[in-house]
Design a protein around this motif. Structure first.
Motif: not given
Ligand code: SF4
Ligand code: SF4
Lengths: 310, 372
Positions: A198-199, A245-247, A273-274, A296-300
């Motif tokens: 997912n890059k 961006k997230g962990i 975001p964790i 991943v949705d949350i990160l986006e």
């Protein structure tokens, strides 16, 4: 002479040190195969049912070497016993027992070395006495250790520099997991692969400044911590968390140290975001991927908010 | 009037009683009230488990349950006195969780990063009594340790003879009284009186003789926190109606006083199977098992709380010993879902199996004689 190394747990903590040491003594090194279904099932078969998945997988790898030992003429299987690095610095007690458990579970020849500063068994002493037990001279054993240690340091430096270069990306994601978890084909690999597909740019918390020069940064997250490898992971969190961006935390079921340390740390990290993944032996990948997808949705979404602000 | 400091701490086997007594003897009573922790109930455990990480070893969850109850009763000073292999870390996470729940309190751990440090502990406890003299603190500390030692000896004696009582429940009564009396000990001479009183009482309990066909069962493992909320004679009681002798090891004095010194002996005893120490009481479990086998025990019960790594380390080795020495070992894990009925059924089945095995052995011996 030929020595077999199980590709799991402690071996991942020192990817160069052990191999190099043997090679410098002219000993051939073979590894167990990557974790596969057979290794996993053997691990489950040979382990106490309540031990952690990482420990089970280790026994599966040993079983793999035991099976191959006659055909491939493996003389010894190498299982280091690592316990204390200093009075206050230890590792998970599962590492203390690896050698004794294998010795009592399999019919094969094992060799070990004992790193236990609480009994004045330093790493130097451990390696040198191993060399001597294998029939090499004192001086040759010392040389092999010193050089292997240097090679491990250089390897660390390279790993760290590569990771720092990767940081310039804006799709960084931090993975907090022991190396034997994140790089294992069964446990961590599916997660890492999903992220890469997912890059996302995966940053490993175990590769941090602390592996070049010992660091106390972890104390900002946990001051009482005494598990060496968990300290290292927290050093990584301190170094990278504001650049990602997230962990994602990955641990295995049921891991006592990670359960406690991760719980504490997750309570202390705000505004990131964790995702906390605990992998067990029946992990249906469907469940795993659903969780990864929604993360991943949350990160986006976060991205949109941040972008909007800019 | 409400005291300035209200002190709460968790149950730890029966040892919470001498701990309570110790605290009570050193604090300034004008300033401080020490709360006696509630016995651990299913509810304590459920409440503790709710706020704990899932896979932490269970004593952590029991502690949390006790802390929550103490806070409900107004505690504003919490104490962690435990010393298992992870207790050093328990403390930091427990403090964080309780603070995140919105509680305000002072947390005192008996242990430092490097283990027990008398001077530092003294300084920490001075908050509960600014006038506490170091000599007094040491006196009370020594008294507490001696009390625990004596209490351990008594408990061991009662456990090992529990199944030999002629009149049921005599030991239970003595234990209850003894625990109450511990709360009155504040000087050495009172301790001596206490000791003499209970030596006499224990001697008066009528015991039956040991028979050759008694089944001998040994209990090993992490024993003193695993079996909450069941009573301390739980397993002995389950076996009460059978003809058997039960022996168990591990006590706190063993943990705090003799460990370093006994470690060598333990490793030597276990050396046929293990070369290295693998945490907390793991190697003790191996050594004790071998000792019981030497003494012709018929079966062994291994006990641990869920998630206890040192005892999990011991299991593959126990399994090998069991195969090689042909001795049945039953493994019991206690967690927040354990019910006494579940354990009962397993203990009964284990006993039946041992009995059958023993009878068969007898039969075999007789047969052999016929062929001679
Ligand atoms: S740290 Fe956790 S995963 Fe690693 S060996 Fe210990 S229990 Fe297993
Ligand atoms: S001895 Fe077992 S139960 Fe006690 S702290 Fe260690 S792992 Fe937990």
């Amino acid at each position: 002479m030929k020595v077999g190394l199980p590709k799991a747990m402690i071996t991942y903590e020192y990817p160069v040190l052990y191999t190099r040491f043997f090679e410098l003594l002219g000993i051939e090194v073979v590894f167990s195969e990557d974790t596969n279904t057979k290794i996993l099932n053997d691990g489950i078969k040979y382990s106490a049912s309540e031990t952690c998945l990482a420990n089970k997988i280790y026994l599966g790898h040993v079983a793999n070497l035991v099976e191959r030992k006659d055909k491939e003429k493996i003389d010894y299987i190498f299982i280091p016993r690592v316990a204390f690095f200093d009075k206050k610095e230890t590792v998970c007690v599962k590492f203390y027992a690896l050698y004794d458990i294998c010795k009592n579970t399999f019919d094969a020849k094992f060799i070990t070395l004992n790193v236990d500063y609480s009994c004045k068994e330093t790493e130097f002493k451990a390696f040198v006495s191993l060399g001597i037990r294998l029939g090499f001279k004192f001086s040759k054993s010392v040389m092999a250790y010193v050089r292997a240690k240097k090679a491990q340091d250089e390897y660390n430096k390279k790993e760290y520099n590569t990771q720092v270069k990767k940081l310039l990306n804006n799709k960084n994601i931090l993975v907090v997991a022991h190396p034997y978890i994140e790089h294992d084909k069964y446990i961590g690999y599916p997660v890492i692969k999903y992220l890469k597909d997912n890059k996302y740019n995966v940053i490993y918390s175990d590769v941090n400044k602390g592996i070049l020069k010992s660091s106390d940064e972890y104390k900002k997250l946990s001051k009482m911590l005494y598990w060496k490898y968990n300290k290292n992971l927290l050093n990584g969190i301190m170094e990278y968390s504001d650049k990602v961006k997230g962990i994602i935390f990955i641990s295995t079921f049921p891991c006592g140290p990670d359960a406690m340390v991760n719980d504490l740390v997750i309570r202390k990290i705000k505004n990131k975001p964790i995702l906390n993944l605990v992998i067990d032996e029946q992990d249906a990948s469907a469940g795993l991927y659903t969780r990864l997808e929604s993360f991943v949705d949350i990160l986006e979404q976060n991205n949109i908010v941040v972008g909007g602000n800019v | 009037m409400r005291k300035k400091y209200i002190v709460g701490f968790p149950v730890l086997g029966n040892y919470y009683i001498p701990i309570y007594n110790f605290l009570n003897n050193i604090v300034d009573k004008e300033l401080v009230e020490v709360l006696m922790p509630n016995k651990i109930t299913d509810e304590t455990i459920v409440n503790g488990a709710k706020v704990s990480p899932d896979f932490v070893c269970v004593p952590f969850k029991y502690n949390m349950g006790n802390y929550i109850e103490a806070i409900e009763k107004g505690a504003n000073v919490l104490i962690q006195a435990g010393g298992g292999c992870r207790y050093g870390y328990y403390f930091e996470l427990q403090e964080q969780i309780l603070k995140d729940m919105g509680n305000d309190f002072i947390f005192i751990s008996f242990l430092e990063e490097e283990g027990l440090n008398i001077k530092k502990l003294y300084n920490k406890l001075k908050i509960l009594n600014p006038n506490l003299r170091f000599s007094e603190f040491c006196y009370q500390g020594g008294l507490a340790v001696s009390t625990v030692k004596i209490m351990d000896d008594f408990e061991t004696y009662m456990r090992n003879n529990y199944n030999l009582q002629i009149n049921e429940n005599e030991f239970d009564k003595i234990e209850e009284e003894m625990l109450n009396d511990i709360l009155k000990i504040n000087t050495l001479s009172k301790l001596v009186k206490f000791k003499n009183k209970y030596v006499k009482k224990l001697k008066q309990v009528n015991l039956r003789k040991i028979n050759n066909d008694d089944i001998k069962i040994g209990i090993v493992g992490e024993l003193f926190t695993s079996m909450e909320p069941f009573s301390s004679f739980f397993i002995e009681k389950e076996l009460l109606n059978y003809k058997c002798i039960v022996k168990r090891y591990t006590t706190v004095t063993y943990l705090i006083l003799q460990k370093g010194f006994a470690k060598k002996k333990v490793m030597k005893k276990a050396s046929g199977y293990i070369d290295y120490h693998f945490g907390a009481d793991g190697p003790e479990t191996i050594a004790h098992t071998l000792e019981l086998i030497d003494k012709n025990y018929d079966g062994i019960i291994h006990i641990k709380p869920f998630g206890c790594s040192p005892e999990i380390n011991a299991m593959p080795i126990l399994q090998k010993i069991s195969r090689e020495k042909n001795i049945p070992i039953m493994y019991l894990t206690f967690d927040e879902q354990t019910t006494s009925t579940g354990i009962k059924t397993r203990i009964e089945a284990f006993y039946d199996m041992l009995k059958m095995k023993k009878d068969q052995n007898y039969a075999n011996i007789k047969e052999e004689k016929v062929y001679e």
